[in-house]
Design a protein around this motif. Structure first.
Motif, PDB file in Angstrom:
ATOM      1  N   PRO A 230      43.837  46.139  49.467  1.00  0.00           N
ATOM      2  CA  PRO A 230      42.815  45.091  49.572  1.00  0.00           C
ATOM      3  C   PRO A 230      41.449  45.606  50.003  1.00  0.00           C
ATOM      4  O   PRO A 230      40.441  44.929  49.806  1.00  0.00           O
ATOM      5  CB  PRO A 230      43.394  44.133  50.630  1.00  0.00           C
ATOM      6  N   ARG A 231      41.404  46.823  50.564  1.00  0.00           N
ATOM      7  CA  ARG A 231      40.122  47.362  51.043  1.00  0.00           C
ATOM      8  C   ARG A 231      39.275  47.920  49.911  1.00  0.00           C
ATOM      9  O   ARG A 231      38.076  48.166  50.108  1.00  0.00           O
ATOM     10  CB  ARG A 231      40.378  48.474  52.059  1.00  0.00           C
ATOM     11  N   HIS A 232      39.858  48.134  48.749  1.00  0.00           N
ATOM     12  CA  HIS A 232      39.135  48.801  47.665  1.00  0.00           C
ATOM     13  C   HIS A 232      39.145  47.972  46.381  1.00  0.00           C
ATOM     14  O   HIS A 232      39.399  48.487  45.301  1.00  0.00           O
ATOM     15  CB  HIS A 232      39.744  50.182  47.411  1.00  0.00           C
ATOM     16  N   LEU A 233      38.870  46.683  46.504  1.00  0.00           N
ATOM     17  CA  LEU A 233      38.869  45.802  45.345  1.00  0.00           C
ATOM     18  C   LEU A 233      37.465  45.420  44.883  1.00  0.00           C
ATOM     19  O   LEU A 233      37.287  44.965  43.759  1.00  0.00           O
ATOM     20  CB  LEU A 233      39.659  44.527  45.658  1.00  0.00           C
ATOM     21  N   LEU A 239      32.541  41.500  34.855  1.00  0.00           N
ATOM     22  CA  LEU A 239      33.866  41.170  34.334  1.00  0.00           C
ATOM     23  C   LEU A 239      34.926  41.367  35.410  1.00  0.00           C
ATOM     24  O   LEU A 239      35.856  40.568  35.543  1.00  0.00           O
ATOM     25  CB  LEU A 239      34.174  42.038  33.110  1.00  0.00           C
ATOM     26  N   GLY A 240      34.771  42.425  36.200  1.00  0.00           N
ATOM     27  CA  GLY A 240      35.716  42.671  37.286  1.00  0.00           C
ATOM     28  C   GLY A 240      35.643  41.606  38.368  1.00  0.00           C
ATOM     29  O   GLY A 240      36.670  41.192  38.916  1.00  0.00           O
ATOM     30  N   ILE A 241      34.442  41.160  38.690  1.00  0.00           N
ATOM     31  CA  ILE A 241      34.292  40.092  39.697  1.00  0.00           C
ATOM     32  C   ILE A 241      34.957  38.814  39.202  1.00  0.00           C
ATOM     33  O   ILE A 241      35.662  38.130  39.949  1.00  0.00           O
ATOM     34  CB  ILE A 241      32.805  39.841  39.998  1.00  0.00           C
ATOM     35  N   GLY A 242      34.734  38.488  37.936  1.00  0.00           N
ATOM     36  CA  GLY A 242      35.388  37.307  37.371  1.00  0.00           C
ATOM     37  C   GLY A 242      36.890  37.413  37.445  1.00  0.00           C
ATOM     38  O   GLY A 242      37.584  36.430  37.723  1.00  0.00           O
ATOM     39  N   GLY A 243      37.425  38.617  37.221  1.00  0.00           N
ATOM     40  CA  GLY A 243      38.864  38.823  37.314  1.00  0.00           C
ATOM     41  C   GLY A 243      39.390  38.626  38.719  1.00  0.00           C
ATOM     42  O   GLY A 243      40.484  38.073  38.918  1.00  0.00           O
ATOM     43  N   LEU A 244      38.632  39.061  39.729  1.00  0.00           N
ATOM     44  CA  LEU A 244      39.050  38.853  41.117  1.00  0.00           C
ATOM     45  C   LEU A 244      39.131  37.362  41.446  1.00  0.00           C
ATOM     46  O   LEU A 244      40.077  36.907  42.105  1.00  0.00           O
ATOM     47  CB  LEU A 244      38.066  39.544  42.067  1.00  0.00           C
ATOM     48  N   LEU A 245      38.145  36.604  41.000  1.00  0.00           N
ATOM     49  CA  LEU A 245      38.159  35.159  41.248  1.00  0.00           C
ATOM     50  C   LEU A 245      39.331  34.497  40.526  1.00  0.00           C
ATOM     51  O   LEU A 245      39.994  33.607  41.083  1.00  0.00           O
ATOM     52  CB  LEU A 245      36.836  34.539  40.800  1.00  0.00           C
ATOM     53  N   PHE A 246      39.596  34.927  39.309  1.00  0.00           N
ATOM     54  CA  PHE A 246      40.721  34.405  38.539  1.00  0.00           C
ATOM     55  C   PHE A 246      42.040  34.678  39.253  1.00  0.00           C
ATOM     56  O   PHE A 246      42.898  33.788  39.370  1.00  0.00           O
ATOM     57  CB  PHE A 246      40.688  35.042  37.154  1.00  0.00           C
ATOM     58  N   ASP A 247      42.217  35.903  39.742  1.00  0.00           N
ATOM     59  CA  ASP A 247      43.461  36.236  40.436  1.00  0.00           C
ATOM     60  C   ASP A 247      43.607  35.443  41.733  1.00  0.00           C
ATOM     61  O   ASP A 247      44.702  34.976  42.067  1.00  0.00           O
ATOM     62  CB  ASP A 247      43.518  37.738  40.717  1.00  0.00           C
ATOM     63  N   ALA A 248      42.522  35.291  42.478  1.00  0.00           N
ATOM     64  CA  ALA A 248      42.587  34.502  43.711  1.00  0.00           C
ATOM     65  C   ALA A 248      42.988  33.062  43.397  1.00  0.00           C
ATOM     66  O   ALA A 248      43.829  32.467  44.096  1.00  0.00           O
ATOM     67  CB  ALA A 248      41.231  34.525  44.419  1.00  0.00           C
ATOM     68  N   PHE A 249      42.407  32.502  42.348  1.00  0.00           N
ATOM     69  CA  PHE A 249      42.698  31.114  41.996  1.00  0.00           C
ATOM     70  C   PHE A 249      44.134  30.954  41.513  1.00  0.00           C
ATOM     71  O   PHE A 249      44.796  29.952  41.811  1.00  0.00           O
ATOM     72  CB  PHE A 249      41.709  30.640  40.929  1.00  0.00           C
ATOM     73  N   ARG A 250      44.642  31.935  40.780  1.00  0.00           N
ATOM     74  CA  ARG A 250      46.040  31.860  40.357  1.00  0.00           C
ATOM     75  C   ARG A 250      46.974  31.876  41.560  1.00  0.00           C
ATOM     76  O   ARG A 250      47.968  31.134  41.601  1.00  0.00           O
ATOM     77  CB  ARG A 250      46.377  33.010  39.411  1.00  0.00           C
ATOM     78  N   PRO A 260      54.495  34.994  50.772  1.00  0.00           N
ATOM     79  CA  PRO A 260      54.495  36.386  51.223  1.00  0.00           C
ATOM     80  C   PRO A 260      53.249  37.176  50.823  1.00  0.00           C
ATOM     81  O   PRO A 260      52.972  38.217  51.396  1.00  0.00           O
ATOM     82  CB  PRO A 260      55.748  36.966  50.553  1.00  0.00           C
ATOM     83  N   HIS A 261      52.486  36.691  49.840  1.00  0.00           N
ATOM     84  CA  HIS A 261      51.272  37.381  49.428  1.00  0.00           C
ATOM     85  C   HIS A 261      50.022  36.605  49.848  1.00  0.00           C
ATOM     86  O   HIS A 261      48.951  36.783  49.280  1.00  0.00           O
ATOM     87  CB  HIS A 261      51.287  37.596  47.917  1.00  0.00           C
ATOM     88  N   ALA A 262      50.171  35.773  50.878  1.00  0.00           N
ATOM     89  CA  ALA A 262      49.059  34.953  51.353  1.00  0.00           C
ATOM     90  C   ALA A 262      47.884  35.806  51.819  1.00  0.00           C
ATOM     91  O   ALA A 262      46.723  35.394  51.716  1.00  0.00           O
ATOM     92  CB  ALA A 262      49.530  34.050  52.494  1.00  0.00           C
ATOM     93  N   GLU A 263      48.186  36.997  52.301  1.00  0.00           N
ATOM     94  CA  GLU A 263      47.121  37.850  52.849  1.00  0.00           C
ATOM     95  C   GLU A 263      46.168  38.365  51.776  1.00  0.00           C
ATOM     96  O   GLU A 263      45.109  38.912  52.094  1.00  0.00           O
ATOM     97  CB  GLU A 263      47.731  39.036  53.605  1.00  0.00           C
ATOM     98  N   LEU A 264      46.495  38.179  50.513  1.00  0.00           N
ATOM     99  CA  LEU A 264      45.661  38.715  49.443  1.00  0.00           C
ATOM    100  C   LEU A 264      44.482  37.816  49.085  1.00  0.00           C
ATOM    101  O   LEU A 264      43.449  38.311  48.639  1.00  0.00           O
ATOM    102  CB  LEU A 264      46.500  38.928  48.175  1.00  0.00           C
ATOM    103  N   PRO A 267      41.025  38.611  51.017  1.00  0.00           N
ATOM    104  CA  PRO A 267      40.359  39.843  50.551  1.00  0.00           C
ATOM    105  C   PRO A 267      39.800  39.742  49.138  1.00  0.00           C
ATOM    106  O   PRO A 267      38.769  40.338  48.833  1.00  0.00           O
ATOM    107  CB  PRO A 267      41.474  40.893  50.631  1.00  0.00           C
ATOM    108  N   LEU A 268      40.478  38.984  48.269  1.00  0.00           N
ATOM    109  CA  LEU A 268      39.957  38.805  46.918  1.00  0.00           C
ATOM    110  C   LEU A 268      38.631  38.053  46.941  1.00  0.00           C
ATOM    111  O   LEU A 268      37.687  38.399  46.218  1.00  0.00           O
ATOM    112  CB  LEU A 268      40.967  38.058  46.051  1.00  0.00           C
ATOM    113  N   LEU A 269      38.547  37.020  47.752  1.00  0.00           N
ATOM    114  CA  LEU A 269      37.288  36.276  47.872  1.00  0.00           C
ATOM    115  C   LEU A 269      36.211  37.135  48.527  1.00  0.00           C
ATOM    116  O   LEU A 269      35.046  37.107  48.105  1.00  0.00           O
ATOM    117  CB  LEU A 269      37.514  34.997  48.668  1.00  0.00           C
TER     118      LEU A 269
END
Length: 380
Positions: A230-233, A239-250, A260-264, A267-269
């Motif tokens: 999570p420290r290197h995202l 395009l990469g920023i959009g992907g981070l937002l997409f993954d956080a929203f999913r 169990p993956h609540a901690e992610l 960091p994505l935001l």
């Protein structure tokens, strides 16, 4: 909203006319573009009730598997890239992965590596495969047909098997960014920055759709989770920023923000916010059309579209606060889509050279629900 959807439908129609199979011209399929097109058609069908849009998405799925699930016409090999016979290949079209759809044949084992040419050579990209897994899962959710989720899971297993490796027994797993068409040889030694994250979130999504279905993806989830740092995202790439937002929203939509993956999610935001700050300072949106890559900017616009969704209201206060900070950059979405909707900007060589992906990404940014929103699985 109706105008935006009609524009999206028109853009997809233009794309389909250029790339669909005809008697005189073979189908031109490209996995990333097709994934966004299928999802956008599904979203339009959900919003308007037009069954024709659903039919177009289903027809595209069939075309992708028939073209990208098989060897190229200029390859000495023939048939399904999985090696299955024709009957079993049709039953399991994703079991060997899917080709990218690049214009040039893949590099042969004896050919020297040329970084410039490699971008135009065929093979398999992990981050394209995850987008197609997502598209198949959206079809499963829209139609209630578990077959599409199974195909997505079989693709996830093929990707996990082909792209991950361990440098020595007991060591942490690693990933290749690009593989050969048959998944037997790496085509690039580097690791895509967000590939493990995309693999993790997508596999969690697939199992959330049908929790008890086979095949299970637990081993893949464990390996991808072990590779996510999570420290290197953070990235300044739109395009990469959009992907981070997409993954956080999913993660929020499938309830993983409390699992169990609540901690992610936080960091994505945080990584999205850092990337947006850098991107805004760089001033790329002030450049002339010919100096910009529309599809990368439109990927950011799609990700930003998730920020005003009601699903965030059920998250923890700290996540809602982090989302509000990122939302300060939400106006970039309108700035990007408005710019690329202008006909004079679409005359730039940078738009015309990538017309297929640009048009589909613009359509997805105008009607993003089909890509972003995970509807509840529907009974068949």
């Amino acid at each position: 909203m109706d105008t935006r959807r009609e524009t999206a439908r028109r853009l997809l129609s233009q794309f389909a006319a250029r790339t669909a199979a005809t008697a005189a011209r073979p189908a031109r399929r490209y996995l990333w573009t097709d994934a966004f097109a299928a999802c956008t058609w599904l979203g339009l069908a959900r919003a308007t009730g037009d069954a024709g849009d659903s039919e177009r998405a289903l027809r595209l799925v069939e075309e992708v598997h028939e073209v990208l699930g098989r060897h190229r016409g200029d390859d000495g090999r023939a048939g399904w890239i999985s090696g299955l016979d024709d009957a079993r290949g049709r039953t399991h079209p994703t079991a060997g992965g899917l080709r990218i759809g690049k214009p040039l044949a893949e590099r042969r084992a004896a050919e020297p590596f040329d970084e410039r040419l490699e971008w135009e050579r065929d093979g398999q990209y992990f981050h394209y495969l995850t987008k197609w897994m997502h598209a198949l899962d959206q079809v499963a959710r829209a139609t209630g047909q578990a077959l599409f989720n199974r195909w997505a899971r079989e693709l996830a297993l093929a990707a996990h098997r082909g792209f991950t490796w361990t440098p020595r027994p007991g060591a942490a797993p690693r990933m290749y960014w690009k593989m050969s068409i048959d998944l037997s040889r790496p085509r690039g030694a580097s690791l895509g920055q967000h590939d493990p994250l995309d693999g993790l979130v997508t596999c969690l999504q697939l199992q959330a759709t049908t929790a008890t279905a086979a095949p299970r993806l637990d081993a893949a989830i464990a390996d991808f989770a072990a590779m996510v740092d999570p420290r290197h995202l953070a990235t300044g790439d739109p395009l990469g920023i959009g992907g981070l937002l997409f993954d956080a929203f999913r993660l929020v939509q499938i309830g993983a923000s409390a699992g169990p993956h609540a901690e992610l999610v936080a960091p994505l935001l945080d990584a999205s916010l850092a990337g947006l700050q850098d991107y805004a300072r760089a001033g790329e949106l002030a450049r002339a059309p010919g100096q910009r890559l529309a599809f990368r900017e439109l990927g950011l616009a799609i990700g930003l579209a998730c920020l005003d969704r009601d699903e965030w209201q059920d998250t923890a206060p700290a996540l809602r606060d982090a989302r509000r900070q990122v939302s300060a950059y939400a106006p970039l979405r309108t700035a990007i889509t408005s710019f690329w909707c202008q006909p004079q900007h679409q005359l730039a060589a940078s738009w015309r050279e990538h017309a297929d992906i640009n048009e589909v990404m613009l359509a997805a940014s105008l009607a993003p629900e089909g890509f972003l929103v995970l509807p509840p699985p529907r009974a068949a």
